[in-house]
Motif scaffolding. Structure first.
Motif, PDB file in Angstrom:
ATOM      1  N   THR A 208       0.790  -0.989   0.079  1.00  0.00           N
ATOM      2  CA  THR A 208       0.405   0.317  -0.010  1.00  0.00           C
ATOM      3  C   THR A 208       0.992   1.668   0.057  1.00  0.00           C
ATOM      4  OG1 THR A 208      -1.685  -0.661   1.193  1.00  0.00           O
ATOM      5  CG2 THR A 208      -1.748   1.596   1.487  1.00  0.00           C
ATOM      6  N   LEU A 209       0.358   1.724  -0.853  1.00  0.00           N
ATOM      7  CA  LEU A 209       0.940   3.881  -0.885  1.00  0.00           C
ATOM      8  C   LEU A 209       0.641   4.423  -0.823  1.00  0.00           C
ATOM      9  CD1 LEU A 209       3.423   3.621  -3.970  1.00  0.00           C
ATOM     10  CD2 LEU A 209       4.254   3.025  -1.738  1.00  0.00           C
ATOM     11  N   LYS A 210       0.328   5.212   0.105  1.00  0.00           N
ATOM     12  CA  LYS A 210      -0.095   6.963   0.324  1.00  0.00           C
ATOM     13  C   LYS A 210       0.874   7.937   0.280  1.00  0.00           C
ATOM     14  CE  LYS A 210      -1.715   4.573   5.156  1.00  0.00           C
ATOM     15  NZ  LYS A 210      -1.699   5.419   7.099  1.00  0.00           N
ATOM     16  N   ASN A 221      -0.464   9.446 -15.020  1.00  0.00           N
ATOM     17  CA  ASN A 221       0.630   8.950 -14.531  1.00  0.00           C
ATOM     18  C   ASN A 221       0.661   7.637 -14.857  1.00  0.00           C
ATOM     19  OD1 ASN A 221       3.389   9.559 -14.054  1.00  0.00           O
ATOM     20  ND2 ASN A 221       2.522   7.062 -12.071  1.00  0.00           N
ATOM     21  N   TYR A 222      -0.236   6.633 -14.735  1.00  0.00           N
ATOM     22  CA  TYR A 222      -0.397   5.245 -15.369  1.00  0.00           C
ATOM     23  C   TYR A 222      -0.501   4.741 -16.346  1.00  0.00           C
ATOM     24  CZ  TYR A 222      -1.282  -0.040 -14.912  1.00  0.00           C
ATOM     25  OH  TYR A 222      -1.312  -1.004 -14.615  1.00  0.00           O
ATOM     26  N   CYS A 223      -1.462   5.769 -16.973  1.00  0.00           N
ATOM     27  CA  CYS A 223      -1.956   5.529 -18.415  1.00  0.00           C
ATOM     28  C   CYS A 223      -0.722   5.717 -19.518  1.00  0.00           C
ATOM     29  CB  CYS A 223      -2.821   6.467 -18.750  1.00  0.00           C
ATOM     30  SG  CYS A 223      -4.466   6.221 -18.109  1.00  0.00           S
ATOM     31  N   GLU A 224       0.409   6.898 -18.842  1.00  0.00           N
ATOM     32  CA  GLU A 224       1.579   7.109 -19.727  1.00  0.00           C
ATOM     33  C   GLU A 224       2.847   6.509 -19.733  1.00  0.00           C
ATOM     34  OE1 GLU A 224       3.512   9.446 -19.417  1.00  0.00           O
ATOM     35  OE2 GLU A 224       2.792  10.859 -18.095  1.00  0.00           O
ATOM     36  N   SER A 225       3.517   6.480 -20.560  1.00  0.00           N
ATOM     37  CA  SER A 225       4.561   5.611 -20.641  1.00  0.00           C
ATOM     38  C   SER A 225       5.861   6.975 -21.295  1.00  0.00           C
ATOM     39  CB  SER A 225       5.538   4.908 -22.315  1.00  0.00           C
ATOM     40  OG  SER A 225       4.655   5.100 -23.363  1.00  0.00           O
ATOM     41  N   TYR A 226       4.868   7.845 -21.526  1.00  0.00           N
ATOM     42  CA  TYR A 226       6.273   9.360 -21.944  1.00  0.00           C
ATOM     43  C   TYR A 226       7.407   9.305 -20.767  1.00  0.00           C
ATOM     44  CZ  TYR A 226       6.698  13.937 -22.997  1.00  0.00           C
ATOM     45  OH  TYR A 226       7.181  15.554 -24.233  1.00  0.00           O
ATOM     46  N   HIS A 227       7.155   8.817 -19.679  1.00  0.00           N
ATOM     47  CA  HIS A 227       8.084   9.739 -18.173  1.00  0.00           C
ATOM     48  C   HIS A 227       8.999   8.632 -17.979  1.00  0.00           C
ATOM     49  CE1 HIS A 227       5.239   6.909 -16.219  1.00  0.00           C
ATOM     50  NE2 HIS A 227       5.517   6.812 -15.444  1.00  0.00           N
ATOM     51  N   LEU A 228       8.981   7.667 -19.278  1.00  0.00           N
ATOM     52  CA  LEU A 228      10.146   6.651 -18.276  1.00  0.00           C
ATOM     53  C   LEU A 228      11.375   6.714 -18.217  1.00  0.00           C
ATOM     54  CD1 LEU A 228       8.598   3.439 -20.779  1.00  0.00           C
ATOM     55  CD2 LEU A 228       8.690   4.195 -18.285  1.00  0.00           C
ATOM     56  N   PRO A 229      12.491   7.369 -19.255  1.00  0.00           N
ATOM     57  CA  PRO A 229      13.217   7.989 -19.518  1.00  0.00           C
ATOM     58  C   PRO A 229      13.746   8.537 -18.267  1.00  0.00           C
ATOM     59  CG  PRO A 229      12.882   7.987 -21.374  1.00  0.00           C
ATOM     60  CD  PRO A 229      11.046   7.610 -21.004  1.00  0.00           C
ATOM     61  N   TRP A 230      13.411   9.328 -17.755  1.00  0.00           N
ATOM     62  CA  TRP A 230      13.251  10.318 -17.001  1.00  0.00           C
ATOM     63  C   TRP A 230      13.033   9.716 -15.521  1.00  0.00           C
ATOM     64  CZ3 TRP A 230      10.707  11.895 -20.922  1.00  0.00           C
ATOM     65  CH2 TRP A 230      11.391  12.206 -21.918  1.00  0.00           C
ATOM     66  N   ILE A 231      12.000   9.181 -15.202  1.00  0.00           N
ATOM     67  CA  ILE A 231      11.534   8.679 -13.671  1.00  0.00           C
ATOM     68  C   ILE A 231      12.020   6.899 -13.449  1.00  0.00           C
ATOM     69  CG2 ILE A 231       9.305   8.510 -12.565  1.00  0.00           C
ATOM     70  CD1 ILE A 231      10.218  10.941 -13.285  1.00  0.00           C
ATOM     71  N   HIS A 232      11.606   6.490 -14.674  1.00  0.00           N
ATOM     72  CA  HIS A 232      11.928   4.845 -14.412  1.00  0.00           C
ATOM     73  C   HIS A 232      13.366   4.292 -15.171  1.00  0.00           C
ATOM     74  CE1 HIS A 232       8.051   4.518 -12.096  1.00  0.00           C
ATOM     75  NE2 HIS A 232       7.234   5.160 -13.445  1.00  0.00           N
ATOM     76  N   PRO A 233      14.631   4.996 -14.686  1.00  0.00           N
ATOM     77  CA  PRO A 233      15.669   4.676 -15.116  1.00  0.00           C
ATOM     78  C   PRO A 233      15.940   3.229 -16.227  1.00  0.00           C
ATOM     79  CG  PRO A 233      15.896   5.413 -13.120  1.00  0.00           C
ATOM     80  CD  PRO A 233      14.734   5.451 -12.865  1.00  0.00           C
ATOM     81  N   ASN A 234      15.493   2.218 -14.223  1.00  0.00           N
ATOM     82  CA  ASN A 234      16.656   0.723 -14.290  1.00  0.00           C
ATOM     83  C   ASN A 234      15.434   0.031 -15.245  1.00  0.00           C
ATOM     84  OD1 ASN A 234      18.322   0.702 -12.412  1.00  0.00           O
ATOM     85  ND2 ASN A 234      17.265   0.633 -10.994  1.00  0.00           N
ATOM     86  N   ARG A 338       8.673 -14.294  -6.863  1.00  0.00           N
ATOM     87  CA  ARG A 338       7.641 -14.050  -6.119  1.00  0.00           C
ATOM     88  C   ARG A 338       8.025 -12.668  -5.586  1.00  0.00           C
ATOM     89  NH1 ARG A 338       5.612 -18.861  -4.705  1.00  0.00           N
ATOM     90  NH2 ARG A 338       6.122 -18.088  -2.658  1.00  0.00           N
ATOM     91  N   ASP A 339       8.940 -12.889  -4.925  1.00  0.00           N
ATOM     92  CA  ASP A 339       9.804 -12.318  -3.858  1.00  0.00           C
ATOM     93  C   ASP A 339      10.548 -11.035  -4.675  1.00  0.00           C
ATOM     94  OD1 ASP A 339       8.689 -12.951  -1.423  1.00  0.00           O
ATOM     95  OD2 ASP A 339      10.935 -13.660  -1.052  1.00  0.00           O
ATOM     96  N   ALA A 340      11.099 -11.541  -6.069  1.00  0.00           N
ATOM     97  CA  ALA A 340      11.946 -10.281  -7.344  1.00  0.00           C
ATOM     98  C   ALA A 340      10.016  -9.175  -7.630  1.00  0.00           C
ATOM     99  CB  ALA A 340      12.612 -11.039  -7.907  1.00  0.00           C
ATOM    100  N   THR A 341       9.173 -10.364  -8.009  1.00  0.00           N
ATOM    101  CA  THR A 341       8.711  -9.198  -8.640  1.00  0.00           C
ATOM    102  C   THR A 341       7.672  -8.424  -8.004  1.00  0.00           C
ATOM    103  OG1 THR A 341       7.604 -11.212 -10.494  1.00  0.00           O
ATOM    104  CG2 THR A 341       6.192  -9.673 -10.035  1.00  0.00           C
ATOM    105  N   LEU A 342       7.254  -8.455  -6.537  1.00  0.00           N
ATOM    106  CA  LEU A 342       7.028  -7.919  -5.764  1.00  0.00           C
ATOM    107  C   LEU A 342       8.210  -6.454  -5.579  1.00  0.00           C
ATOM    108  CD1 LEU A 342       4.821  -6.984  -3.495  1.00  0.00           C
ATOM    109  CD2 LEU A 342       5.883  -7.802  -2.462  1.00  0.00           C
ATOM    110  N   LYS A 346       7.335  -2.718  -6.167  1.00  0.00           N
ATOM    111  CA  LYS A 346       7.164  -1.276  -5.402  1.00  0.00           C
ATOM    112  C   LYS A 346       8.516  -0.657  -5.764  1.00  0.00           C
ATOM    113  CE  LYS A 346       6.311  -3.646  -1.382  1.00  0.00           C
ATOM    114  NZ  LYS A 346       7.171  -4.402  -0.255  1.00  0.00           N
ATOM    115  N   GLU A 347       9.419  -0.432  -6.821  1.00  0.00           N
ATOM    116  CA  GLU A 347      10.435   0.137  -6.876  1.00  0.00           C
ATOM    117  C   GLU A 347       9.913   1.240  -8.385  1.00  0.00           C
ATOM    118  OE1 GLU A 347      14.120  -0.187  -9.516  1.00  0.00           O
ATOM    119  OE2 GLU A 347      14.513  -0.961  -8.244  1.00  0.00           O
ATOM    120  N   VAL A 348       9.327   0.959  -8.984  1.00  0.00           N
ATOM    121  CA  VAL A 348       8.530   1.286 -10.050  1.00  0.00           C
ATOM    122  C   VAL A 348       7.340   2.128  -9.545  1.00  0.00           C
ATOM    123  CG1 VAL A 348       6.459   0.869 -11.796  1.00  0.00           C
ATOM    124  CG2 VAL A 348       8.859  -0.106 -12.035  1.00  0.00           C
ATOM    125  N   PHE A 349       6.301   2.173  -8.932  1.00  0.00           N
ATOM    126  CA  PHE A 349       5.415   2.349  -7.708  1.00  0.00           C
ATOM    127  C   PHE A 349       5.973   3.910  -6.866  1.00  0.00           C
ATOM    128  CE2 PHE A 349       2.505  -0.953  -9.531  1.00  0.00           C
ATOM    129  CZ  PHE A 349       2.468  -0.034 -10.769  1.00  0.00           C
TER     130      PHE A 349
END
Length: 401
Positions: A208-210, A221-234, A338-342, A346-349
């Motif tokens: 859960t994230l508050k 933000n969820y709908c688009e991939s425009y932000h990938l290079p700057w927000i999700h480098p991995n 499963r742990d790796a997937t979770l 978590k990192e992305v969100f």
């Protein structure tokens, strides 16, 4: 003056223009508390919105109170294993009935005057209603005074509600995405999805994230991939903007897909995959918002669902649940995977938190009132704005609010 006097219909109509000419939704829809109060009844309450997860109700007789934008509801798994949703108030004096989740043995009992209801919401007991020792009166027709049920449905482990009861049937509402995902999930894939079994009282496969933002910003933000290079480098290392495609259909669904999803491979194991998934599309994955507040992700080896809980105009709670393919996938053999997937999700969100909170702060500036769209990369976000603007205009014109 009501909240919508702050938003001329013309400003909503601008969001519905072709993307190159459109402006985004006006800022009061994000930063005005009065506007938030209206949105429940004029926007989210008129369609099918997510309020929880059936998998959070582990046994018969389980109850879970939830808040739907300030409205107290309770989800109940009855003794016939049917999930129902009710207004969480006693029919007698409006007392809140359920304060905490858990199993109930016997009846639901009001803590105020001890009126009781069964798990289907039927009124069963009214102690001393006619005076001491007189437990029934002819003037009270029990069948008319049970708990008030809310239209509900369960799909993808999500509990959906239609607050005002005016929406099309849930089957009709959800049919376009079921049809779209036929090549991935087939007719039987949904029944294979499994939640991870809790270990020693600890929840698994969820978080859960508050987030200090309006719920709509999380959708956008969820709908688009425009932000990938700057927000999700991995993530961007192997899943770049050019590897993604836009998804927009049936007026109620928008998001993005990728052509380069890497099947989970860690701890020397690989997760089981859906046998229904077309072999030539194993690296495809899709991330779609079911308007208004449900975010879904499907990959060949797991799925996830996020229910956005709007708490205030500037506060949202994101509830994520991961699901895997079949009973084998949730055995100890695959725990590393499963742990790796979770951990990866978590990192992305968590990376997105800074973005949506920053946009929320920006909505308080008089220098911004809607913004513009990239005509190439913002199409799904614009699609969501058009959906919200259309339904708000219709509600305003119909109700005169």
């Amino acid at each position: 003056m009501n909240a919508y006097d702050l938003i001329p219909i013309t400003s909503l109509e601008k969001a519905m223009l072709p993307i190159g000419e459109a402006s985004g939704l006006p800022s009061p829809l994000y930063n005005d508390p009065d506007m938030f109060a209206h949105e429940r009844d004029l926007l989210l309450g008129k369609t099918w919105a997510g309020v929880g997860f059936a998998g959070d109700m582990p046994q018969l007789g389980y109850v879970k109170p939830v808040s739907f934008m300030g409205l107290p509801l309770v989800i109940i798994r009855d003794n016939d294993n049917i999930i129902r949703v009710f207004h969480n108030v006693c029919s007698h004096r409006g007392m809140l009935l359920i304060n905490k989740e858990g199993p109930i043995k016997g009846s639901i009992r009001c803590p105020y005057h001890s009126w009781t209801y069964d798990l289907t919401g039927q009124l069963k007991g009214t102690p001393h209603i006619g005076g001491l020792g007189v437990h029934k009166v002819n003037s009270l027709v029990y069948d008319r005074h049970g708990l008030k049920e809310v239209a509900s449905a369960v799909w993808f482990d999500i509990v959906f509600v239609n607050l005002d009861g005016s929406a099309n049937s849930f089957e009709e509402f959800i049919a376009p995405i079921v049809e779209r995902w036929q090549p991935f999930m087939g007719d039987t894939g949904y029944s294979r999805m499994r939640r991870e079994i809790p270990s020693e009282g600890q929840t698994q496969g969820e978080f859960t994230l508050k987030v200090a933002c309006n719920w709509k910003l999380a959708v956008e933000n969820y709908c688009e991939s425009y932000h990938l290079p700057w927000i999700h480098p991995n993530l961007n290392v192997y899943s770049r903007i050019q590897d993604h495609y836009h998804i927009m259909f049936a007026n109620e669904f928008a998001g993005q897909g990728t052509m380069v999803y890497n099947l989970a491979d860690s701890a020397g194991t690989r997760l089981p995959v859906f046998p229904e998934w077309q072999q030539n599309r194993m690296k495809e994955a899709e991330y779609i918002t079911v308007f208004p507040n449900v975010l879904l992700g499907i990959q060949a080896d797991h799925t996830f669902a996020i229910v956005l809980e709007p708490v205030a105009n500037n506060q949202t709670v994101e509830h994520l649940r991961l699901m895997y393919v079949g009973d084998e996938a949730i055995t100890p053999e695959y725990k590393g995977c499963r742990d790796a997937t979770l951990s990866a999700w978590k990192e992305v969100f968590q990376e997105d938190v800074m973005v949506v909170e920053g946009m929320q702060l920006g909505r308080s500036s008089p220098g911004f009132n809607g913004g513009q769209f990239s005509p190439v990369l913002d199409n799904p976000t614009h699609y969501f704005h058009k959906w919200a603007a259309k339904h708000l205009i219709e509600s305003i014109q119909t109700t005169g609010v």
